[in-house]
Design a protein around this motif. Sequence first.
Motif, PDB file in Angstrom:
ATOM      1  N   TYR A 149       1.008   4.156  -2.754  1.00  0.00           N
ATOM      2  CA  TYR A 149       0.720   5.554  -2.410  1.00  0.00           C
ATOM      3  C   TYR A 149       1.802   6.473  -2.968  1.00  0.00           C
ATOM      4  O   TYR A 149       1.506   7.506  -3.596  1.00  0.00           O
ATOM      5  CB  TYR A 149       0.619   5.712  -0.893  1.00  0.00           C
TER       6      TYR A 149
ATOM      7  N   VAL B 214       9.327   3.580   3.366  1.00  0.00           N
ATOM      8  CA  VAL B 214       8.176   2.937   2.728  1.00  0.00           C
ATOM      9  C   VAL B 214       7.767   1.652   3.445  1.00  0.00           C
ATOM     10  O   VAL B 214       6.573   1.320   3.516  1.00  0.00           O
ATOM     11  CB  VAL B 214       8.465   2.669   1.230  1.00  0.00           C
TER      12      VAL B 214
ATOM     13  N   ASN C  80       0.813  -1.218   0.000  1.00  0.00           N
ATOM     14  CA  ASN C  80       0.000   0.000   0.000  1.00  0.00           C
ATOM     15  C   ASN C  80       0.848   1.272   0.000  1.00  0.00           C
ATOM     16  O   ASN C  80       0.539   2.237  -0.689  1.00  0.00           O
ATOM     17  CB  ASN C  80      -0.940   0.010   1.206  1.00  0.00           C
ATOM     18  N   ASN C  81       1.913   1.278   0.816  1.00  0.00           N
ATOM     19  CA  ASN C  81       2.757   2.470   0.870  1.00  0.00           C
ATOM     20  C   ASN C  81       3.479   2.714  -0.448  1.00  0.00           C
ATOM     21  O   ASN C  81       3.604   3.853  -0.904  1.00  0.00           O
ATOM     22  CB  ASN C  81       3.778   2.344   2.003  1.00  0.00           C
TER      23      ASN C  81
ATOM     24  N   ASP D 287       2.862   2.378   8.743  1.00  0.00           N
ATOM     25  CA  ASP D 287       1.584   1.792   8.344  1.00  0.00           C
ATOM     26  C   ASP D 287       1.023   2.487   7.116  1.00  0.00           C
ATOM     27  O   ASP D 287       0.543   1.846   6.188  1.00  0.00           O
ATOM     28  CB  ASP D 287       0.582   1.873   9.507  1.00  0.00           C
ATOM     29  N   ASP D 288       1.051   3.817   7.152  1.00  0.00           N
ATOM     30  CA  ASP D 288       0.655   4.590   5.969  1.00  0.00           C
ATOM     31  C   ASP D 288       1.310   5.967   6.070  1.00  0.00           C
ATOM     32  O   ASP D 288       1.678   6.415   7.160  1.00  0.00           O
ATOM     33  CB  ASP D 288      -0.862   4.720   5.852  1.00  0.00           C
ATOM     34  N   PHE D 289       1.450   6.623   4.918  1.00  0.00           N
ATOM     35  CA  PHE D 289       2.246   7.849   4.896  1.00  0.00           C
ATOM     36  C   PHE D 289       1.517   9.048   5.489  1.00  0.00           C
ATOM     37  O   PHE D 289       2.154   9.979   5.970  1.00  0.00           O
ATOM     38  CB  PHE D 289       2.748   8.139   3.480  1.00  0.00           C
TER      39      PHE D 289
END
Length: 531
Positions: A193, A502, A189-190, A506-508
């Motif tokens: 993104y 990255v 996911n990262n 968990d997420d940016f």
Amino acid sequence: MPNDCITYQNSGYFSKLIVDYLDQKAELKALYNRFPTVENFKLQIEDKSKNFPIENREILAKALVNQYQKFEISEATLANIELLKDSKTFTITTGHQLNLFTGPLYFLYKIVSVINLTKELKTAYPENNFIPVYWMATEDHDFDEINFFSFKEKKIQWNRESNGPVGRLNTAGLNEVFEQFSSELGIGNNANYLRELFKKSYLEHDSLADATRFLANELFKKEGLVIIDGDDLELKKLFIPYAKNELLQQTSFKKVNETLPLLKEYNVQVNPREINLFYIQDNLRERIILENGNYKINNTQLSFSESEILTELENNPKNFSPNVILRPLYQEIILPNLCYIGGGGELAYWLELKSNFEANNITFPILLLRNSVLIATKKQVEKLDKLGLNWNDIFMSQKQLSDKKTKEFSAFTIDFSEQKTVLQKQFDSLLEIANRTDKSFIGAVKAQEAKQLKGLENLEKRLLKAERKNHTSKLERIFEIQNELFPNKSLQERNQNLASFVSDVDDFESFVRKITAELLPLEQKFSIVIL
């Protein structure tokens, strides 16, 4: 692991000038207006209120609306632009080059410092409004400084020619950079993104200025960040009287040169030119040089008489670009600004400029060193704990750290301080005897003392070197983790890109939020952020 206080002054990564500024040394006080404390902003607000025309606010707000026309603007940013029309609204500003995909991490830290200071000031002075501003350095021409970023120890680079202001560069060729970056990112996911963020920023915008605006806006639009491009006709019109003064009087050259003797103990960051303006076109950015009454554009056939260049300034102010000496003045003319936040190198040249501001009757802003950050993963913190390292240790040079840890690992004391003290007492007695009997022996006694002490120091060094070899494997593990946190034996923030993490977050969005939550702009210490 304890979160030691690593002040900027004791970190070993800042120049003597910046350390002395942070320590508020008396000899530097003539070079700045007010030191950055919450209390000092009250007087700064009063000064700027008296010295910023209300009509400039309308021009600024209108110019910003025009600059954002092609962009999806957040409610917070739109509200902040509207607030700029209010006489009780002030800006906190940082500036940065248009580095590809933000470049090194300190791009983030500069903007977060600005955002967090506006929040702190709103709490202290609720009757006023404070707007975070990112000034894009669109008129720079140092393309080689911005056309790459580091990821996985590789240089992701945009190869092309550039001769004019970088903000006007078209984004041709960045699809190849995207393909290289995309292949290195991997899956997840990262990675997706970051891939999409790069693609939307650089492949869906025509100029580097627009691409950078989109990128910074995506990262910080929820915080109401206002992004400004000084390469703007309406804003340049406000600068005309000051550019005219520069062409005719060369005030900045005179004033900065008067200031430089106050910095004689330090390395001067920049030296002023006789005229601190460039002449720019899409593919041209060259110095204006005054020779025999004519204004010549360096490395071209262009030349203007005095009347011709003043006419050109009135008719085409966008063709005139301030250099590093005058750009701060231009910024403070068009913004209701209280404080500039920058790195050590930036503050070093700002400290040359106060007298030029005074000559132009423009309020000199408060200067604040941006936040510096060390990011570590939980796994890295566990390694540090196992190796018995604290944060103060990890900031040491490898030589200092090696010596310290070798002494700790050794089964015996590698410190001849006690022996040196005994030796010095013995020579003190010999000097006393020489004084009472034959003073001609004093020189010989002192020479022998120096020789004996030097001998002890050499023995201590040899013993330390020998003991270091006995603990090579432990020291190598220590250096391995230090090199992870300080790549190329330099600050992480000067080397690594946001994409470096990255696989660690968990997420940016939460990554940026975590950094924003932990930075305290008015504290003079490194922030340690654990992912």
